[in-house]
Design a protein around this motif. Structure first.
Motif, PDB file in Angstrom:
ATOM      1  N   ILE A  78       0.838  -1.192   0.000  1.00  0.00           N
ATOM      2  CA  ILE A  78       0.000   0.000   0.000  1.00  0.00           C
ATOM      3  C   ILE A  78       0.876   1.247   0.000  1.00  0.00           C
ATOM      4  O   ILE A  78       0.587   2.244  -0.664  1.00  0.00           O
ATOM      5  CB  ILE A  78      -0.960  -0.009   1.204  1.00  0.00           C
ATOM      6  N   SER A  83      -3.861   0.746  -4.601  1.00  0.00           N
ATOM      7  CA  SER A  83      -5.210   0.981  -4.079  1.00  0.00           C
ATOM      8  C   SER A  83      -6.103  -0.237  -4.297  1.00  0.00           C
ATOM      9  O   SER A  83      -7.257  -0.241  -3.867  1.00  0.00           O
ATOM     10  CB  SER A  83      -5.837   2.220  -4.725  1.00  0.00           C
ATOM     11  N   SER A 104      -9.876   2.488   5.768  1.00  0.00           N
ATOM     12  CA  SER A 104     -10.546   2.931   4.538  1.00  0.00           C
ATOM     13  C   SER A 104     -10.662   1.817   3.508  1.00  0.00           C
ATOM     14  O   SER A 104     -11.221   2.028   2.435  1.00  0.00           O
ATOM     15  CB  SER A 104      -9.797   4.121   3.925  1.00  0.00           C
ATOM     16  N   TRP A 105     -10.130   0.633   3.825  1.00  0.00           N
ATOM     17  CA  TRP A 105     -10.140  -0.481   2.883  1.00  0.00           C
ATOM     18  C   TRP A 105     -11.256  -1.464   3.200  1.00  0.00           C
ATOM     19  O   TRP A 105     -11.674  -1.594   4.349  1.00  0.00           O
ATOM     20  CB  TRP A 105      -8.799  -1.208   2.916  1.00  0.00           C
ATOM     21  N   ASP A 124      -9.186   0.216  -1.678  1.00  0.00           N
ATOM     22  CA  ASP A 124      -9.365   1.444  -0.918  1.00  0.00           C
ATOM     23  C   ASP A 124     -10.685   2.087  -1.336  1.00  0.00           C
ATOM     24  O   ASP A 124     -10.841   2.518  -2.487  1.00  0.00           O
ATOM     25  CB  ASP A 124      -8.196   2.391  -1.181  1.00  0.00           C
ATOM     26  N   LYS A 125     -11.624   2.182  -0.395  1.00  0.00           N
ATOM     27  CA  LYS A 125     -12.942   2.743  -0.704  1.00  0.00           C
ATOM     28  C   LYS A 125     -12.876   4.236  -1.017  1.00  0.00           C
ATOM     29  O   LYS A 125     -13.799   4.769  -1.636  1.00  0.00           O
ATOM     30  CB  LYS A 125     -13.897   2.505   0.474  1.00  0.00           C
ATOM     31  N   ASP A 126     -11.823   4.908  -0.587  1.00  0.00           N
ATOM     32  CA  ASP A 126     -11.672   6.323  -0.916  1.00  0.00           C
ATOM     33  C   ASP A 126     -11.280   6.523  -2.377  1.00  0.00           C
ATOM     34  O   ASP A 126     -11.425   7.620  -2.918  1.00  0.00           O
ATOM     35  CB  ASP A 126     -10.621   6.975  -0.018  1.00  0.00           C
TER      36      ASP A 126
END
Length: 299
Positions: A78, A83, A104-105, A124-126
């Motif tokens: 990471i 991502s 955030s994952w 990564d949801k962001d």
């Protein structure tokens, strides 16, 4: 001539200050911040394009790894910019792998028969929005391991992900090919493990279907422990002939850096994004390198 009085100088400084505040409020800067300069230097020409790059990793986890070891290895890839990470040989508890990921994952590990959770995907949801995920049966009749026992059915986890900035969509799949598959002397299949070779052929056919079934606007991306050494894969019967060649995929080994190995990140060439470079992380707890391939916008 008009003389410049201290009052005029103070008024000019006040006007400049007001202008700077207005520009900042509008999101405009006259001079880039140090962090912006560092990002542009790191990202090169793609930095001027919003979402002009993204990175995908593949990471084979060693059996019996605990949370500290997984957390160390995941942070390495990471930290290399990934991502999306495709795992292989998870072979441990779902909570442990979830606990190894940043907040955030999210982890995609479909429920199902034994084997569906061997090759999960995390993202990564962001950065990405999940559109769809499922487990794909790659072969129901697989190879025999050294114990003589028939291994369980082999699945690949599939995820359709949309990039939140540039809107690019990938259909990603994580999978693991049979062991003892490659005869490095001849460059072809190891027919002493005929069951494994035939299982690989069935799996390759299913992977081709997953790629060809994707929408034209979706880029096919794969992460695998392929168990075939790239620079010795010289026939049409293994990974190059059955997967990357027919699907016109580029891999981390055909990026800007040369190399060889068995852990691949693959990407469909006919896409707006292509593999520009990759990094191999070897100081890990697991017994495989973590591969991070960076995709850069080409058009």
């Amino acid at each position: 001539m008009l003389s410049v009085t201290p009052f005029h100088r103070a008024l000019a400084r006040l006007s400049a200050l007001v202008l700077s505040v207005v520009l900042l409020a509008a999101g405009t800067t006259l001079v880039g911040s140090p962090s912006q300069a560092r990002e542009e230097a790191r990202s090169g020409s793609a930095a001027s394009v919003p979402g002009g790059r993204f990175s995908v990793a593949t990471l084979n986890l060693r059996k019996g790894m605990r949370v500290p070891g997984m957390r160390h290895d995941i942070r390495q890839v990471i930290g290399g910019g990934a991502s999306v990470v495709g795992f292989q040989e998870r072979l441990f508890s779902r909570p442990a792998l979830r606990a190894s990921l940043p907040k955030s994952w999210t982890l995609l590990m479909p429920s199902g028969p034994t084997g569906t959770d061997d090759n999960p995907i995390a993202f990564d949801k962001d950065v990405w929005e999940l559109e769809k995920t499922w487990s794909a049966l790659l072969t129901g009749r697989t190879w025999r391991r050294q114990t003589g026992q028939t291994a369980h059915d082999q699945y690949g986890v599939v995820a359709v992900l949309r990039h939140r900035v540039n809107g690019h969509v990938i259909r990603a799949v994580s999978f693991h090919l049979p062991n003892h598959l490659h005869n490095r002397r001849t460059g072809g299949p190891n027919y002493a493990n005929r069951a494994g070779v035939e299982a690989m052929w069935r799996m390759a056919a299913r992977i081709r279907f997953l790629a060809q079934d994707a929408r034209p606007s979706h880029q096919f991306v794969a992460m695998c422990d392929c168990n075939v050494t790239e620079n010795r894969d010289t026939t049409d019967a293994l990974v190059k002939g059955r997967i990357t060649g027919p699907l016109q995929l580029e891999t981390n080994y055909t990026g800007r850096k040369g190399g060889s190995g068995i852990d691949y990140v693959m990407g469909e060439r006919d896409s707006a994004f292509g593999i520009d470079s990759y990094e191999s992380y070897r100081r890990l707890v697991t017994d495989h390198p973590g591969i991070v391939a960076t995709f850069t916008r080409r058009r």
